[in-house]
Scaffold this active site. Structure first.
Site, PDB file in Angstrom:
ATOM      1  CG  ASP A  12      -0.362   0.150   2.527  1.00 18.17           C
ATOM      2  OD1 ASP A  12       0.882   0.306   2.587  1.00 18.17           O
ATOM      3  OD2 ASP A  12      -1.098   0.152   3.533  1.00 18.17           O
ATOM      4  CB  CYS A  69       0.691  -2.742   4.577  1.00 18.97           C
ATOM      5  SG  CYS A  69       0.406  -3.873   5.963  1.00 18.97           S
ATOM      6  CB  THR A  71       1.812  -3.545  10.792  1.00 16.64           C
ATOM      7  OG1 THR A  71       0.656  -3.942  10.030  1.00 16.64           O
ATOM      8  CG2 THR A  71       1.491  -2.327  11.636  1.00 16.64           C
ATOM      9  CG  HIS A 102       9.874 -25.990   9.865  1.00 20.10           C
ATOM     10  ND1 HIS A 102       9.969 -26.105  11.232  1.00 20.10           N
ATOM     11  CD2 HIS A 102      11.011 -26.570   9.362  1.00 20.10           C
ATOM     12  CE1 HIS A 102      11.107 -26.726  11.555  1.00 20.10           C
ATOM     13  NE2 HIS A 102      11.756 -27.003  10.431  1.00 20.10           N
ATOM     14  CG  HIS A 137       8.391 -29.541   8.271  1.00 26.16           C
ATOM     15  ND1 HIS A 137       8.046 -29.148   9.543  1.00 26.16           N
ATOM     16  CD2 HIS A 137       9.696 -29.912   8.325  1.00 26.16           C
ATOM     17  CE1 HIS A 137       9.097 -29.254  10.333  1.00 26.16           C
ATOM     18  NE2 HIS A 137      10.107 -29.725   9.624  1.00 26.16           N
TER      19      HIS A 137
HETATM   20  C1  RB5 Z   1      -2.125   2.321   6.649  1.00 28.74           C
HETATM   21  O1  RB5 Z   1      -2.163   3.476   7.409  1.00 28.74           O
HETATM   22  C2  RB5 Z   1      -1.891   1.120   7.550  1.00 28.74           C
HETATM   23  O2  RB5 Z   1      -3.028   0.834   8.285  1.00 28.74           O
HETATM   24  C3  RB5 Z   1      -1.476  -0.078   6.722  1.00 28.74           C
HETATM   25  O3  RB5 Z   1      -0.324   0.222   6.001  1.00 28.74           O
HETATM   26  C4  RB5 Z   1      -1.143  -1.366   7.485  1.00 28.74           C
HETATM   27  O4  RB5 Z   1      -0.240  -1.127   8.515  1.00 28.74           O
HETATM   28  C5  RB5 Z   1      -2.278  -2.207   7.889  1.00 28.74           C
HETATM   29  O5  RB5 Z   1      -2.116  -3.333   8.401  1.00 28.74           O
END
Ligand code: RB5
Length: 149
Positions: A12, A69, A71, A102, A137
């Protein structure tokens, strides 16, 4: 290395620069990059990008997928809804190796707001250079796939 050397990349808006750094890195390693992520920093929705990449892996068009993204978590959740995709978020190279060894993961997810570029490239290297160990596995991976059938 497998004969399918295509890797799909997507993200994203939170991970455009890191995605581009990964694209250059894996291209230099000899992989063919299929970058389907957005190039504008405008806010977008990670499920669209995660699932588009996941379909390219599930269809066999690409051998692996690398998605990002903020996180790495949301886009991983979206990708894992596509049957045949096994995607893990990794923050350490041990996990990046083990999801291949695995879990026979075919997609790697990275959080661009969590790890720096140096570690991200190491995660990619660990993921791409580790083979699935199969054996016991494989039974467990088959069980994962059975659950999504
Ligand atoms: C975008 O602000 C953020 O929510 C997205 O990049 C991500 O971290 C979602 O899991």
């Amino acid at each position: 290395m497998t004969s399918n050397t295509r890797i799909v990349l997507s993200s994203d808006h939170a991970a455009i620069e890191m995605r581009q750094a990964i694209a250059a890195h894996i291209k230099a390693l000899g992989w063919e990059v299929v970058d389907i992520g957005p190039t504008s920093p405008e806010s977008t929705h990670y499920p669209i990008h995660g699932q588009a990449a996941a379909h390219k892996v599930a269809s066999g068009d690409c051998r692996f997928g690398i998605i990002l993204c903020g996180t790495g978590q949301g886009i991983m959740m979206a990708a894992n809804k596509v049957a045949g995709v096994r995607c893990g978020v990794c923050l350490d190279t041990f996990s990046a190796r083990m999801i291949r060894a695995h879990n026979d993961a075919n997609m790697l997810s990275i959080g661009a707001r969590v790890v720096g570029e140096g570690l991200a490239l190491d995660l990619v290297d660990a993921f791409l250079t580790t083979e699935f160990e199969a054996g016991r596995h494989a039974t467990r991976v088959d069980m994962i796939e059975g659950a999504s059938a």
